[in-house]
Design a protein around this motif. Sequence first.
Motif, PDB file in Angstrom:
ATOM      1  N   THR A 104       0.761  -1.275  -0.034  1.00  0.00           N
ATOM      2  CA  THR A 104       0.083  -0.028   0.034  1.00  0.00           C
ATOM      3  C   THR A 104       0.892   1.163  -0.145  1.00  0.00           C
ATOM      4  O   THR A 104       0.266   2.343   0.090  1.00  0.00           O
ATOM      5  N   THR A 105       2.176   1.081   0.031  1.00  0.00           N
ATOM      6  CA  THR A 105       2.953   2.361   0.015  1.00  0.00           C
ATOM      7  C   THR A 105       4.162   2.127  -0.971  1.00  0.00           C
ATOM      8  O   THR A 105       4.645   1.031  -1.204  1.00  0.00           O
ATOM      9  N   PRO A 106       4.892   3.126  -1.515  1.00  0.00           N
ATOM     10  CA  PRO A 106       5.749   3.194  -2.332  1.00  0.00           C
ATOM     11  C   PRO A 106       6.975   2.420  -1.833  1.00  0.00           C
ATOM     12  O   PRO A 106       7.954   1.982  -2.336  1.00  0.00           O
ATOM     13  N   GLN A 107       7.127   2.700  -0.567  1.00  0.00           N
ATOM     14  CA  GLN A 107       8.163   2.290   0.112  1.00  0.00           C
ATOM     15  C   GLN A 107       8.241   0.735   0.358  1.00  0.00           C
ATOM     16  O   GLN A 107       9.137  -0.077   0.340  1.00  0.00           O
ATOM     17  N   LEU A 108       6.913   0.065   0.607  1.00  0.00           N
ATOM     18  CA  LEU A 108       6.825  -1.050   0.669  1.00  0.00           C
ATOM     19  C   LEU A 108       7.228  -1.818  -0.545  1.00  0.00           C
ATOM     20  O   LEU A 108       7.717  -2.980  -0.936  1.00  0.00           O
ATOM     21  N   GLN A 109       6.914  -0.974  -1.609  1.00  0.00           N
ATOM     22  CA  GLN A 109       7.057  -1.505  -3.098  1.00  0.00           C
ATOM     23  C   GLN A 109       8.482  -1.801  -3.007  1.00  0.00           C
ATOM     24  O   GLN A 109       8.832  -2.610  -3.892  1.00  0.00           O
ATOM     25  N   SER A 110       9.226  -0.725  -2.600  1.00  0.00           N
ATOM     26  CA  SER A 110      10.918  -0.620  -2.786  1.00  0.00           C
ATOM     27  C   SER A 110      11.482  -1.862  -2.265  1.00  0.00           C
ATOM     28  O   SER A 110      12.334  -2.531  -2.676  1.00  0.00           O
ATOM     29  N   ILE A 111      10.818  -2.208  -1.178  1.00  0.00           N
ATOM     30  CA  ILE A 111      11.274  -3.457  -0.193  1.00  0.00           C
ATOM     31  C   ILE A 111      10.857  -4.751  -1.058  1.00  0.00           C
ATOM     32  O   ILE A 111      11.706  -5.663  -1.286  1.00  0.00           O
ATOM     33  N   LEU A 112       9.620  -4.839  -1.559  1.00  0.00           N
ATOM     34  CA  LEU A 112       9.394  -6.033  -2.355  1.00  0.00           C
ATOM     35  C   LEU A 112      10.190  -6.218  -3.535  1.00  0.00           C
ATOM     36  O   LEU A 112      10.533  -7.146  -3.964  1.00  0.00           O
ATOM     37  N   ASP A 113      10.532  -4.983  -4.134  1.00  0.00           N
ATOM     38  CA  ASP A 113      11.238  -4.880  -5.553  1.00  0.00           C
ATOM     39  C   ASP A 113      12.494  -5.605  -5.287  1.00  0.00           C
ATOM     40  O   ASP A 113      12.852  -6.692  -5.937  1.00  0.00           O
ATOM     41  N   ILE A 114      13.407  -5.196  -4.125  1.00  0.00           N
ATOM     42  CA  ILE A 114      14.727  -5.816  -3.934  1.00  0.00           C
ATOM     43  C   ILE A 114      14.500  -7.235  -3.346  1.00  0.00           C
ATOM     44  O   ILE A 114      15.278  -8.028  -3.926  1.00  0.00           O
ATOM     45  N   SER A 115      13.551  -7.588  -2.610  1.00  0.00           N
ATOM     46  CA  SER A 115      13.373  -8.988  -2.362  1.00  0.00           C
ATOM     47  C   SER A 115      13.075  -9.658  -3.529  1.00  0.00           C
ATOM     48  O   SER A 115      13.657 -11.076  -3.497  1.00  0.00           O
TER      49      SER A 115
END
Length: 299
Positions: A5-16
């Motif tokens: 739900t946030t671009p910050q979580l998206q960054s974490i998901l992308d790198i994972s």
Amino acid sequence: MPQVTTPQLQSILDISTFVFAVAILIFVGVEAALLYAIFRFRERGDDRPAARFVSNQRLEIAWTIAPLAVLVVVFALMLGAMQRISAAPADALVVRVIGHQWWWEFRYGDVVTANELHLPVGKPALLEITSADVIHSFWVPSLAGKRDGVPTQIQRLAITPMQEGTFGGACAEFCGQEHAWMLITVVVESADQFQTWLDGQRGPATTSTSDPGAQVFLSSTCINCHTLRGTSASGTAGPDLTHFASRATLGAGVAPNDDAHRAMWIRDAGALKPGALMPPFAFSETQLADLVRYLGSLK
Ligand code: HEC
Ligand SMILES: [Cu+2]
């Protein structure tokens, strides 16, 4: 898949996702090489040590460089992600988050509240996380990663909530007896609703000194530990109660904020939340009823 739900979580998901994909590639590559070696050389059937491993300088250099290259790439991507989850634009909403045993203080400039964090949807917020006592960790899984609250330090966590709603979180660092009841509620609402809420929180307590409940409060030790803005109560050991009744729960999520639980809490906070750093009180039934009603009026 996790709800993002946030671009910050998206960054974490992308790198994972990237690291996971690289790990799968490496796994498949290593297993393929292993199977190839087993089948290609099986007829050698020879157990002299020299036949098992013949030194191969090119191979050795390659398998030293390759993991190094993978780690350098992951490290570089991670630095970028760390930057993205802890930085926000200059006009971001800054909220100071202070962990206490066992509740959360939230400060929006001079507006002080507890346990329930309100954020406007679509606007970057920058949390400045710290602690008043031991190490706590602010964690709301649907909005952001974890960030420790360390005494004397400020650690930043950016959240740009993109969905309205109520999100639950908890302290994620063992911080003592009531660590498990150190919950966080985050209310993400429209810019208008948020502004209305903030303006409401900014005002002084709805106090009339003639209210019998206010008199009980102001003449007891409550004032040593709690603040009611606009009155003589200015303690800081416990949550600011100026707009206590606007919160849905009490004791950092341990009970619903209704008359029955407010009465139980004042009689013996430790019965609801063993270890809570608030003493029990032996008021008369009338005093208690007045106090409970008064606390319920602090919208
Ligand atoms: C020694 C300090 C101390 C005194 C005295 C004290 N409290 Fe507290 N109070 C606390 C602390 C600490 C908490 C937070 C406990 C927790 O959630 O773990 C708290 C929590 C509360 C809460 C819940 C707040 C919230 O947002 O969840 C209420 C309501 C409350 N106190 C009312 C009172 C009243 C009324 C009195 C006086 C009769 C009083 N307190 C006296 C320390 C104190
Ligand atoms: Cu904690």
